[in-house]
Design a protein around this motif. Structure first.
Motif, PDB file in Angstrom:
ATOM      1  N   TYR A   5       0.828  -1.206   0.000  1.00  0.00           N
ATOM      2  CA  TYR A   5       0.000   0.000   0.000  1.00  0.00           C
ATOM      3  C   TYR A   5       0.867   1.262   0.000  1.00  0.00           C
ATOM      4  CZ  TYR A   5      -3.558  -3.327   1.541  1.00  0.00           C
ATOM      5  OH  TYR A   5      -4.396  -4.406   1.635  1.00  0.00           O
ATOM      6  N   ASN A   6       0.269   2.327  -0.477  1.00  0.00           N
ATOM      7  CA  ASN A   6       0.877   3.650  -0.387  1.00  0.00           C
ATOM      8  C   ASN A   6      -0.267   4.655  -0.469  1.00  0.00           C
ATOM      9  OD1 ASN A   6       2.806   5.811  -0.393  1.00  0.00           O
ATOM     10  ND2 ASN A   6       4.268   4.433  -1.411  1.00  0.00           N
ATOM     11  N   GLU A   7       0.038   5.924  -0.358  1.00  0.00           N
ATOM     12  CA  GLU A   7      -0.981   6.953  -0.507  1.00  0.00           C
ATOM     13  C   GLU A   7      -0.443   8.049  -1.397  1.00  0.00           C
ATOM     14  OE1 GLU A   7      -2.001   8.632   3.250  1.00  0.00           O
ATOM     15  OE2 GLU A   7       0.067   9.063   3.820  1.00  0.00           O
ATOM     16  N   VAL A   8      -1.325   8.709  -2.098  1.00  0.00           N
ATOM     17  CA  VAL A   8      -0.911   9.720  -3.057  1.00  0.00           C
ATOM     18  C   VAL A   8      -1.689  11.010  -2.796  1.00  0.00           C
ATOM     19  CG1 VAL A   8      -2.574   8.830  -4.747  1.00  0.00           C
ATOM     20  CG2 VAL A   8      -0.719  10.287  -5.521  1.00  0.00           C
ATOM     21  N   ASP A   9      -0.971  12.115  -2.858  1.00  0.00           N
ATOM     22  CA  ASP A   9      -1.574  13.443  -2.734  1.00  0.00           C
ATOM     23  C   ASP A   9      -2.085  13.843  -4.115  1.00  0.00           C
ATOM     24  OD1 ASP A   9      -2.187  16.109  -2.436  1.00  0.00           O
ATOM     25  OD2 ASP A   9      -0.408  16.599  -1.253  1.00  0.00           O
ATOM     26  N   MET A  10      -3.402  13.992  -4.256  1.00  0.00           N
ATOM     27  CA  MET A  10      -4.017  14.245  -5.554  1.00  0.00           C
ATOM     28  C   MET A  10      -4.108  15.735  -5.890  1.00  0.00           C
ATOM     29  SD  MET A  10      -4.724  11.299  -6.919  1.00  0.00           S
ATOM     30  CE  MET A  10      -5.991  11.654  -8.131  1.00  0.00           C
ATOM     31  N   THR A  11      -3.451  16.596  -5.114  1.00  0.00           N
ATOM     32  CA  THR A  11      -3.580  18.049  -5.302  1.00  0.00           C
ATOM     33  C   THR A  11      -3.224  18.474  -6.721  1.00  0.00           C
ATOM     34  OG1 THR A  11      -3.104  18.460  -2.976  1.00  0.00           O
ATOM     35  CG2 THR A  11      -2.806  20.303  -4.494  1.00  0.00           C
ATOM     36  N   GLU A  12      -2.060  18.044  -7.209  1.00  0.00           N
ATOM     37  CA  GLU A  12      -1.577  18.511  -8.515  1.00  0.00           C
ATOM     38  C   GLU A  12      -2.437  17.982  -9.663  1.00  0.00           C
ATOM     39  OE1 GLU A  12       0.682  20.780  -9.082  1.00  0.00           O
ATOM     40  OE2 GLU A  12       0.978  21.010  -6.923  1.00  0.00           O
TER      41      GLU A  12
ATOM     42  N   HIS B 137      -8.803   4.183  -4.821  1.00  0.00           N
ATOM     43  CA  HIS B 137      -9.810   4.311  -3.783  1.00  0.00           C
ATOM     44  C   HIS B 137     -10.345   5.728  -3.694  1.00  0.00           C
ATOM     45  CE1 HIS B 137      -7.457   0.686  -2.757  1.00  0.00           C
ATOM     46  NE2 HIS B 137      -8.649   0.209  -2.433  1.00  0.00           N
ATOM     47  N   LYS B 138     -11.174   5.953  -2.704  1.00  0.00           N
ATOM     48  CA  LYS B 138     -11.841   7.235  -2.521  1.00  0.00           C
ATOM     49  C   LYS B 138     -10.836   8.339  -2.209  1.00  0.00           C
ATOM     50  CE  LYS B 138     -15.220   9.409   0.575  1.00  0.00           C
ATOM     51  NZ  LYS B 138     -16.075   9.181   1.776  1.00  0.00           N
ATOM     52  N   ILE B 139     -11.037   9.525  -2.821  1.00  0.00           N
ATOM     53  CA  ILE B 139     -10.222  10.697  -2.490  1.00  0.00           C
ATOM     54  C   ILE B 139     -10.842  11.341  -1.258  1.00  0.00           C
ATOM     55  CG2 ILE B 139      -9.396  12.934  -3.275  1.00  0.00           C
ATOM     56  CD1 ILE B 139      -9.592  11.914  -6.138  1.00  0.00           C
ATOM     57  N   GLN B 140     -10.058  11.470  -0.213  1.00  0.00           N
ATOM     58  CA  GLN B 140     -10.565  11.992   1.062  1.00  0.00           C
ATOM     59  C   GLN B 140      -9.608  13.032   1.610  1.00  0.00           C
ATOM     60  OE1 GLN B 140     -10.686   9.371   4.646  1.00  0.00           O
ATOM     61  NE2 GLN B 140     -12.906   9.718   4.556  1.00  0.00           N
ATOM     62  N   GLU B 141     -10.148  14.145   2.028  1.00  0.00           N
ATOM     63  CA  GLU B 141      -9.304  15.196   2.609  1.00  0.00           C
ATOM     64  C   GLU B 141      -8.833  14.747   3.994  1.00  0.00           C
ATOM     65  OE1 GLU B 141     -11.408  18.901   2.570  1.00  0.00           O
ATOM     66  OE2 GLU B 141     -10.749  19.354   0.528  1.00  0.00           O
ATOM     67  N   ARG B 142      -7.496  14.854   4.191  1.00  0.00           N
ATOM     68  CA  ARG B 142      -6.915  14.464   5.475  1.00  0.00           C
ATOM     69  C   ARG B 142      -5.826  15.463   5.849  1.00  0.00           C
ATOM     70  NH1 ARG B 142      -6.710   9.239   3.134  1.00  0.00           N
ATOM     71  NH2 ARG B 142      -4.430   9.217   3.132  1.00  0.00           N
ATOM     72  N   PRO B 143      -5.565  15.639   7.140  1.00  0.00           N
ATOM     73  CA  PRO B 143      -4.464  16.518   7.558  1.00  0.00           C
ATOM     74  C   PRO B 143      -3.122  15.848   7.272  1.00  0.00           C
ATOM     75  CG  PRO B 143      -5.488  15.490   9.471  1.00  0.00           C
ATOM     76  CD  PRO B 143      -6.323  15.113   8.291  1.00  0.00           C
TER      77      PRO B 143
END
Length: 500
Positions: free
Chosen positions: A300-307, A444-450
């Motif tokens: 697993y990993n996580e990606v910042d979808m901002t860009e 997966h779902k894009i979710q706003e997180r700190p």
């Protein structure tokens, strides 16, 4: 008149085949579309029908001989003097239909390697008037739904195969009476009886490649269950037998499904029992086979979808105006995966026996949920496509999947798969491989997180990524590297343009 019988198209990238069995010999009478011989490629078995009625002439390619595409197999003496082929005893109406006659409604061609189907829905009932090409019923195979049109106008006189019935590729479905003149009845595919209908497996010649595979594996014919015509042993049957024999002795075979626990009468009255569709049965079997065969591991990993989101918002209107399709996230993920697969090619490979087959191309499978179940249409040569081409292909395949219009060819040949559970709200999951592929990426779902960015806490749109892979061929380092490269490409889409 002499008519040539040639090797048909064998499929993409298949250039030769072996003549496995001849069902006719010189001098035999043949009918149009009657099966003459069977060819075997490294993937599938192909039956060769007669292009015309007549008498079997010379057999040019004997059994066991290797032939190329369009090679001459045999000749047929056709014309007025040709002896008529024997008719199937079960065919009730062999003469051409005339006004007031009847026409048989036969199972249409189901696709390569598909031998049976289930009648799912009849759109007409006995006594209804039908027009030519009007849809009569719908058949369901392992992969797709097939609509059956009326071969002629008339009245639906008899339904031979009711809803829920399983029919083979040569079965009769119904009879239309009062057919208009000129409507030809479906040619009875059953007109070619097997050369040895009562033969047992030992009386039937096995496929040449199967004989070779059994010799290499040290197996005898009685140790392999044949699935070919009349019980012939095919190459894939030997592969299954070898795989079964190689299973650890300590691992006991899975027991048959336990009988259902007793249910109280008042509860049983409120239950509904629905037979699994063939598609659902196939999904269940393939997923379980994947778990039993591959050493599936997920990282697993996580990606910042901002860009990606900023780039999409900036250009989505111009993109849709120019290309006529919306700019979604799937094209970004497809591009990012193609980019990462170049660096970690084992994720785009498959195991074939003791060999690893590396694919120098990317045929991207895109999992799509439909009312009938999960299907995976394939976007061929996705690594050569632009963002617009990918979005158009995904939109078109998705619509065809929801409408049940996908063909077998459109769901075969994938080298890697992307599954987007985020559209249903999934936050994290472990996708199962789509054999024989060695990798599948779960979105997966894009979710706003700190998130902590340069020592500061900021709110960012984050997505968890999951890569399930076959640990037999992909090591942990390769899997993690692949996922990191996908993450880097999405967090800085300019890397895709610069090939970094």
């Amino acid at each position: 008149m002499t008519i040539e019988v040639r090797v048909p198209t064998l499929g993409e990238s298949v250039t030769e085949a072996t003549v496995a069995t001849w069902f006719k010999k010189p001098g035999d009478a043949v009918a149009v579309d009657e099966m003459l011989c069977e060819l075997e490629t490294d993937k599938v078995t192909v039956e060769v029908p007669s292009p015309a009625a007549g008498v079997m002439g010379e057999i040019v390619a004997a059994e066991g001989e290797t032939v190329g595409v369009d090679a001459l197999l045999a000749t047929i003496q056709a014309g007025e003097g040709a002896a008529p082929a024997p008719k199937a005893e079960a065919a009730p109406a062999a003469a051409p239909a005339v006004s007031g006659g009847s026409v048989d409604v036969m199972v249409p061609t189901l696709g390569e390697s598909v031998t049976e189907a289930t009648v799912s829905t009849w759109f007409k009932k006995v006594g209804d008037t039908v027009t030519q090409d009007e849809m009569l019923c719908e058949l369901e195979t392992d992969k797709v739904s097939v609509e059956v049109p009326a071969p002629a106008a008339g009245v639906l006189a008899e339904i031979v195969a009711p809803e829920g019935a399983t029919v083979d590729a040569t079965a009769k479905l119904a009879v239309i009476s009062g057919a208009e003149a000129g409507a030809a009845p479906a040619a009875p595919a059953a007109a070619a009886p097997a050369p040895a209908a009562a033969a047992t497996g030992k009386d039937v010649a096995n496929a040449p490649s199967a004989e070779k595979a059994m010799a290499e594996a040290g197996l005898s014919a009685d140790q392999v269950t044949g699935t070919g015509r009349d019980g012939r042993i095919m190459k894939e049957d030997v592969a299954r037998a070898v795989a079964t024999a190689a299973a650890p002795a300590a691992a006991a075979p899975a027991p048959a499904a336990a009988p259902r626990a007793p249910v109280a009468a008042e509860d049983a009255a409120r239950e509904e029992r629905v037979r699994m569709t063939r598609l659902r049965q196939t999904i269940a079997k393939r997923l379980k086979d994947a778990q039993n065969t591959a050493a599936i591991l997920t990282t697993y990993n996580e990606v910042d979808m901002t860009e990606v989101m900023a780039l999409r918002n900036q250009y989505k209107d111009q993109f849709e105006k120019k290309h006529g399709v919306r700019l979604g996230f799937m094209s970004f993920f497809t591009k990012a995966c193609c980019h990462a697969l170049k660096e970690v090619p084992e994720v785009n490979a498959e195991i074939d026996g003791n060999d690893i087959v590396y694919k120098n191309y990317v045929h991207m499978g895109v999992a799509a949920g439909t009312p009938q179940g999960l299907v995976v249409p394939v976007i061929r040569d996705a690594d050569r496509m632009s963002f617009a081409e990918i979005e158009k292909a995904i939109a078109e395949k998705g619509k065809r999947a929801r409408d049940g219009k996908l063909s077998m060819a459109e769901m075969q040949g994938g080298t890697f798969t992307i599954s987007n559970g985020g559209v249903y709200g999934s936050l994290m999951s472990s996708p199962i491989l789509n054999p024989p592929q060695s990798g599948i990426l779960g979105m997966h779902k894009i979710q706003e997180r700190p998130m902590v960015i340069n020592g500061e806490i900021k709110i960012r749109p984050m997505m968890y990524l999951a890569l399930s892979y076959d640990h037999r061929i992909v090591d942990g380092k390769g899997a993690v590297t692949f996922l990191v490269r996908v993450k880097e490409a999405l967090e800085d889409p300019r890397r895709l343009l610069m090939d970094l």
